[in-house]
Motif scaffolding. Structure first.
Motif, PDB file in Angstrom:
ATOM      1  N   GLN A  27     -10.325   4.351  12.468  1.00 56.45           N
ATOM      2  CA  GLN A  27      -9.580   3.316  12.472  1.00 56.45           C
ATOM      3  C   GLN A  27      -9.442   2.376  13.631  1.00 56.45           C
TER       4      GLN A  27
ATOM      5  N   ASN B 116       9.862  -4.497   8.568  1.00 60.27           N
ATOM      6  CA  ASN B 116       8.814  -3.446   8.310  1.00 60.27           C
ATOM      7  C   ASN B 116       9.302  -2.040   8.938  1.00 60.27           C
TER       8      ASN B 116
ATOM      9  N   ARG C 200       5.191   6.236   3.743  1.00 58.43           N
ATOM     10  CA  ARG C 200       4.050   5.569   3.903  1.00 58.43           C
ATOM     11  C   ARG C 200       2.898   6.023   3.075  1.00 58.43           C
TER      12      ARG C 200
ATOM     13  N   GLN D 285       3.270   6.704  -0.175  1.00 60.42           N
ATOM     14  CA  GLN D 285       3.507   6.189  -1.545  1.00 60.42           C
ATOM     15  C   GLN D 285       3.349   4.660  -1.552  1.00 60.42           C
ATOM     16  N   VAL D 286       3.298   3.988  -0.343  1.00 61.67           N
ATOM     17  CA  VAL D 286       3.084   2.351  -0.211  1.00 61.67           C
ATOM     18  C   VAL D 286       2.038   2.162   0.621  1.00 61.67           C
ATOM     19  N   ASP D 287       1.760   0.856   0.242  1.00 58.49           N
ATOM     20  CA  ASP D 287       0.584   0.179   1.083  1.00 58.49           C
ATOM     21  C   ASP D 287       1.247   0.181   2.829  1.00 58.49           C
ATOM     22  N   THR D 288       2.193  -0.689   2.777  1.00 62.62           N
ATOM     23  CA  THR D 288       2.704  -0.774   3.915  1.00 62.62           C
ATOM     24  C   THR D 288       4.235  -0.565   4.017  1.00 62.62           C
TER      25      THR D 288
ATOM     26  N   GLN E 226       7.810  -3.579  -0.259  1.00 66.46           N
ATOM     27  CA  GLN E 226       7.122  -2.537  -0.925  1.00 66.46           C
ATOM     28  C   GLN E 226       8.016  -1.281  -1.148  1.00 66.46           C
TER      29      GLN E 226
END
Lengths: 465, 197
Positions: free
Chosen positions: A147, A278, A331, A333-336, A341
């Protein structure tokens, strides 16, 4: 055997050994066994006192000398050790369902041991160096090799490194102040250096920009582990300074400064959290607000203030843990974890969303939840000194509440036809549920934390006298 | 050789390496300058400390530079092209470094008063290292330059602090921090490479 060997060197050796192991299960078992053993020993073995087991007498020495300096634990440190290793056990346990054992346990154990060493080292100034080493050790835990490092991590590294020179120089000046206490210029220089150093280390406003950025960039769970233990250790380091130097203890300016720093952190973090979309960044602001609350409690300069800070330690650790676990599950389960989202997330990860909301409410000091008693103490003390400051605190808390309610509103916002299908495993659900129950129980029975508060108060007996 | 002359020669070397670090773009030059910076630091420290203890700083510094160099060798030549921090002009950086040196000159007497027995050369060297380190951190975004900035800043602090405390444990811990910073920088550079950034 000595207490520093047991609670500092042993976990350091074990964490080094764990790095060479490949099997996640073995790492988890050894890591858990170490932290549980150290917690139990901290609870039952008195430091610096003879312990009689049948015909045998055993005494755990409190001090260990290294190159002319020493690592020293007092009897009252047992509670702090039990608290840290006990909560670390739960953190390590929570890493397993997220598949983070290999990343968190060895580095986490080493970081924890070094941060504990920073509370025990004599002269205590060396703590700044040990904290820096712990921070450097934590970097691989925060960021895996696949990363790219982002701005938050770079700022974290820079700000924490910048803190060390200021604190070490402040310590040197303070030694001069001790020999000539009437020197006002020297006192001002020392206080200013100390304030700058701790502002970097604690991440006060506006230096906490790295916290939300880091929470957005890296995996929530290891970052939260660091943000649980680091500000807490830093607070103890700051309390060491205040406890040690009489001119700091009696300086109203210092406490005013601490209070201003704390309140500004709470207000700004609360307001940013209220408008944040966010969840990773929002969590960062919640953690910044928590640190602000710890500072505000300490800034009261009274024994009640110190008690309020200590009363916050267990609930704070649990709340951050639950939030981190729930956000990590969300997180996955979702992209961001943006509001756009996570709409309707309640239907796919109901336990995680409920945990997030409960943790948010706890940080905001909602009645009957774990952090309510400490919030009440802080508010009572503030109300007796300044209504404006109390109002500022309430504005911050309102912001945190607004952020939590918005999270709840967005996560239940699903089309009526979408089905309820919980994607959490049973282990994850049980873990969150247990944490939630613990938050409720600590709110209902705060007196359970009384022994800890009482013992820790002995370590900083001069503050608030 | 006259000790004072040696000290000023070390400061001159420090200033040259610092300015070079700020305006240089080639990583090989930068790491060479970083190594030169530690040599100058050693020359200054050797006046206050036993040679063995002062050599710790030199060895640690060179090890840090070597660690960064070995890591950087494994990356492609364009790895630093991500450097897009403002401002990039060499003239501006040169001007900024002169401002730092002038500031260090202006503040030096205050430090001399604060720390009795500290020489002007050490104060000037330490403050300029600290200032240029800050400047590097403020203007760099590439990981190698950020790490060099942190190491430079630390070197400045260590130079000043060495005149007030010279314990073995402190020297060891500071060496650990320096090596840790270099290793962390290397780790982050590798992470950026592995992720294909």
């Amino acid at each position: 055997m000595s207490a520093p060997f047991l609670w500092i060197l042993l976990p350091l050796f074990i964490s080094g050994f764990l790095l060479f192991l490949r099997a996640e299960r073995t790492i988890l078992i050894l890591g858990l066994a170490t932290s549980i053993l150290l917690t139990v020993l901290a609870l039952i073995v008195p430091i610096n006192e003879a312990l009689l087991i049948g015909p045998f007498s055993f005494k755990l020495e409190g001090s260990l000398s290294i190159f002319g300096r020493s690592l020293t634990f007092a009897k009252a440190d047992g509670s702090l050790l039990a608290l840290n290793y006990g909560l670390a056990t739960v953190w390590f346990l929570g890493a397993e369902p997220l598949g983070l054992t290999r990343r968190l346990v060895p580095a986490g154990l080493a970081t924890l041991a070094l941060l504990i060493a920073s509370t025990a080292v004599q002269p205590f100034l060396y703590a700044a160096l040990l904290i820096e080493v712990a921070i450097l050790l934590a970097v691989p835990m925060l960021l895996p090799l696949n990363q790219p490092p982002g701005r938050g991590l770079k700022l974290f590294l820079i700000y924490q490194t910048l803190a060390m020179p200021f604190i070490l120089f402040a310590g040197w000046i303070l030694a001069g102040v001790e020999s000539s206490p009437g020197d006002a210029a020297l006192t001002t220089q020392a206080t200013a250096m100390l304030a700058v150093g701790f502002a970097f280390l604690l991440g006060t406003f506006p230096l906490y920009v790295w916290i939300p950025a880091l929470m957005e960039e890296v995996h929530t769970y290891p970052a939260s582990f660091l943000l649980w233990i680091l500000p807490q250790t830093t607070l103890f380091f700051l309390m060491n300074f205040i406890n040690r130097y009489i001119f700091l203890r009696v300086s109203p300016d210092l406490f005013e400064l601490l209070r201003a720093m704390g309140l500004v952190m709470i207000v700004t973090a609360g307001l940013w959290a209220a408008f944040q979309t966010n969840l990773g960044r929002m969590f960062g602001y919640f953690i910044a607000a928590e640190t602000g609350l710890l500072l505000t409690a300490l800034s009261l300069g009274t024994s009640t203030g110190v008690q309020a800070a200590f009363l916050q330690l267990i609930p704070r650790g649990l709340t951050i843990l639950i939030w981190a676990l729930c956000l990590s599950l969300l997180r996955a389960q979702v992209d961001t974890p943006r509001f756009s989202q996570i709409q309707g997330a309640m239907r796919i990860v109901p336990f995680a969303v409920s945990g997030l909301v409960l943790a948010g409410l706890t940080v905001a000091g909602f009645p009957l939840l774990a952090e309510f008693p400490s919030r009440l103490l802080i508010m009572e003390e503030l109300a007796s000194t300044s209504l404006e400051q109390l109002l500022a605190l309430l504005v911050g808390i309102l912001g945190l509440l607004a952020g939590t309610i918005r999270t709840l509103a967005v996560s239940v916002m699903a089309p009526p036809e979408s089905p309820w299908e919980s994607r959490e495993s049973r282990v994850q659900a049980v873990f969150i549920l247990s944490g939630a129950i613990a938050l409720l129980l600590l709110g209902l029975f705060p007196q359970a934390m009384h022994p800890l508060v009482e013992n820790l108060s002995l370590l900083y007996e001069h503050i608030g006298q | 050789m006259n000790l004072s002359l040696l000290a000023w020669a070390a400061v001159t070397l420090l200033l040259i390496t610092n300015i070079g670090l700020l305006i240089g773009r080639d990583w090989r030059w930068n790491l060479g300058l970083l190594a030169g910076q530690y040599l100058a630091m050693f020359m200054l420290l050797a006046q206050y400390w036993p040679l063995g203890l002062a050599a710790v700083k030199l060895v640690t510094g060179w090890m840090s530079a070597a660690t960064l160099g070995i890591t950087r060798l494994g990356l492609n030549e364009e790895a630093d092209s991500a450097e897009n921090a403002w401002p990039q002009g060499r003239l501006f950086r040169l001007f900024a470094s002169f401002v730092v040196i002038v500031l260090a000159l202006a503040v030096a007497p205050v430090f001399e008063q604060m720390i009795p027995g500290i020489g002007r050369a050490v104060v000037l060297g330490g403050l300029s290292l600290f200032g240029i380190g800050l400047l590097l951190l403020g203007t760099a975004s590439a990981l190698l330059r950020v790490t060099i900035g942190l190491l430079t800043l630390m070197a400045g602090f260590e130079l000043l602090y060495s005149t007030v405390e010279a314990s073995i444990l402190l020297t060891g811990l500071l060496a650990l921090v320096n090596l840790g910073l270099a290793l962390t920088g290397s780790y982050l550079m590798n992470a950026a490479k592995e992720s294909g950034e």
